[in-house]
Scaffold this motif. Sequence first.
Motif, PDB file in Angstrom:
ATOM      1  N   VAL A 186      29.955  86.054  45.590  1.00 47.89           N
ATOM      2  CA  VAL A 186      28.505  86.197  45.679  1.00 47.89           C
ATOM      3  C   VAL A 186      27.832  84.998  45.039  1.00 47.89           C
ATOM      4  N   GLY A 187      26.595  84.766  45.419  1.00 43.06           N
ATOM      5  CA  GLY A 187      25.831  83.664  44.847  1.00 43.06           C
ATOM      6  C   GLY A 187      24.555  83.445  45.626  1.00 43.06           C
ATOM      7  N   ILE A 188      23.665  82.667  45.034  1.00 42.55           N
ATOM      8  CA  ILE A 188      22.405  82.371  45.700  1.00 42.55           C
ATOM      9  C   ILE A 188      22.644  81.406  46.860  1.00 42.55           C
ATOM     10  N   PRO A 189      21.669  81.227  47.741  1.00 46.06           N
ATOM     11  CA  PRO A 189      21.848  80.311  48.871  1.00 46.06           C
ATOM     12  C   PRO A 189      22.145  78.883  48.424  1.00 46.06           C
ATOM     13  N   ASN A 190      22.939  78.204  49.222  1.00 44.84           N
ATOM     14  CA  ASN A 190      23.213  76.772  49.064  1.00 44.84           C
ATOM     15  C   ASN A 190      23.966  76.434  47.787  1.00 44.84           C
ATOM     16  N   VAL A 191      24.671  77.423  47.223  1.00 44.20           N
ATOM     17  CA  VAL A 191      25.430  77.157  45.997  1.00 44.20           C
ATOM     18  C   VAL A 191      26.863  76.734  46.306  1.00 44.20           C
ATOM     19  N   GLY A 192      27.265  76.833  47.577  1.00 45.74           N
ATOM     20  CA  GLY A 192      28.574  76.328  47.988  1.00 45.74           C
ATOM     21  C   GLY A 192      29.616  77.386  48.272  1.00 45.74           C
ATOM     22  N   LYS A 193      29.203  78.600  48.599  1.00 48.96           N
ATOM     23  CA  LYS A 193      30.165  79.685  48.828  1.00 48.96           C
ATOM     24  C   LYS A 193      31.088  79.397  50.004  1.00 48.96           C
ATOM     25  N   SER A 194      30.513  78.999  51.125  1.00 51.52           N
ATOM     26  CA  SER A 194      31.327  78.762  52.322  1.00 51.52           C
ATOM     27  C   SER A 194      32.293  77.601  52.119  1.00 51.52           C
ATOM     28  N   THR A 195      31.841  76.555  51.438  1.00 49.35           N
ATOM     29  CA  THR A 195      32.710  75.411  51.138  1.00 49.35           C
ATOM     30  C   THR A 195      33.877  75.852  50.268  1.00 49.35           C
ATOM     31  N   LEU A 196      33.603  76.700  49.276  1.00 45.10           N
ATOM     32  CA  LEU A 196      34.663  77.195  48.399  1.00 45.10           C
ATOM     33  C   LEU A 196      35.665  78.047  49.176  1.00 45.10           C
ATOM     34  N   ILE A 197      35.174  78.899  50.042  1.00 41.94           N
ATOM     35  CA  ILE A 197      36.066  79.752  50.838  1.00 41.94           C
ATOM     36  C   ILE A 197      36.983  78.905  51.705  1.00 41.94           C
ATOM     37  N   ASN A 198      36.421  77.905  52.365  1.00 43.50           N
ATOM     38  CA  ASN A 198      37.239  77.018  53.195  1.00 43.50           C
ATOM     39  C   ASN A 198      38.288  76.295  52.363  1.00 43.50           C
ATOM     40  N   ARG A 199      37.921  75.907  51.138  1.00 40.57           N
ATOM     41  CA  ARG A 199      38.855  75.223  50.249  1.00 40.57           C
ATOM     42  C   ARG A 199      39.974  76.171  49.817  1.00 40.57           C
ATOM     43  N   LEU A 200      39.618  77.403  49.470  1.00 42.18           N
ATOM     44  CA  LEU A 200      40.620  78.385  49.048  1.00 42.18           C
ATOM     45  C   LEU A 200      41.567  78.752  50.197  1.00 42.18           C
ATOM     46  N   ALA A 201      40.983  78.912  51.389  1.00 44.31           N
ATOM     47  CA  ALA A 201      41.779  79.315  52.545  1.00 44.31           C
ATOM     48  C   ALA A 201      42.593  78.157  53.119  1.00 44.31           C
TER      49      ALA A 201
END
Length: 283
Positions: free
Chosen positions: A127-142
């Motif tokens: 979870v997190g506010i918009p534009n904090v980098g959630k999708s980038t982190l998920i792609n990095r983890l996956a």
Amino acid sequence: MTIQWFPGHMAKAKREVQEKLKLIDIVFELVDARIPMSSRNPMIDEILVNKPRIVLLNKADMADEEITKQWIAFFQNQHIKALAIDSQAGTGVKQIVAAAKEMLKPKFEKMAAKGIKNPRAMRALIVGIPNVGKSTLINRLAGKHIAKTGDKPGVTKAQQWIKVGKEMELLDTPGILWPKFEDEEVGLKLATTGAIKDTILNLQDVAVYALNFLKQHYPERLKERYSLVEIPEDIVALFDEIGKRRGCLMSGGLVDYDKVAELVLREIRTEKLGRLSFEKPNE
């Protein structure tokens, strides 16, 4: 200036997160390392209650390194596990799964004691506010491009489960901002760092806040970037100085204050003024 941004999909996301909580083992709360407190969503505390949590200070490469260390110590003193990461480059990301495994070890040991020989993968909510980098982190983890990314807030609009190897499954959620900022300065910090869409902001007001902050906390950076011998006390004079030096002019040689505001905010967000942190734990 009052800043509010609470699109309908965010209210829906809050409801959906509450519905999914019973499936979740641990929560990764992603915050912006430049504004760790202002980018923590108090609504999330209400939703998550007592779920195990790791605070991830993302974009640590853009934040003042010494101040980030202070924030890590601050969260540890609050008995909250915190890690500084850069999801774009992958720095610190490997620590996340290891830290989650360690935190959930007692739970999975209990499952093993009950005769469950092959415990399921850990289920984590991000979870997190918009534009904090959630999708980038998920792609990095996956390890592959799964989640949609973008440099504008509001890219993720729906929830999705994503496998991280055999050890973890991640539930991504749209960024959630709280409906009302109690402190106007919180909204200005979020606007300065790009968490709120520029199209709904008065960028001159945001740039005034940012420049006043730089004058107080990073004056030498401000002088160097804009070739200033001295920093004018008057904010309009400072806009004029920057505008003249950087060619932000209208016909007749008048300074275009909108262009100055856009320039300053763009250069803050792209690290042209170096690594900046906009709040400290002791404040």
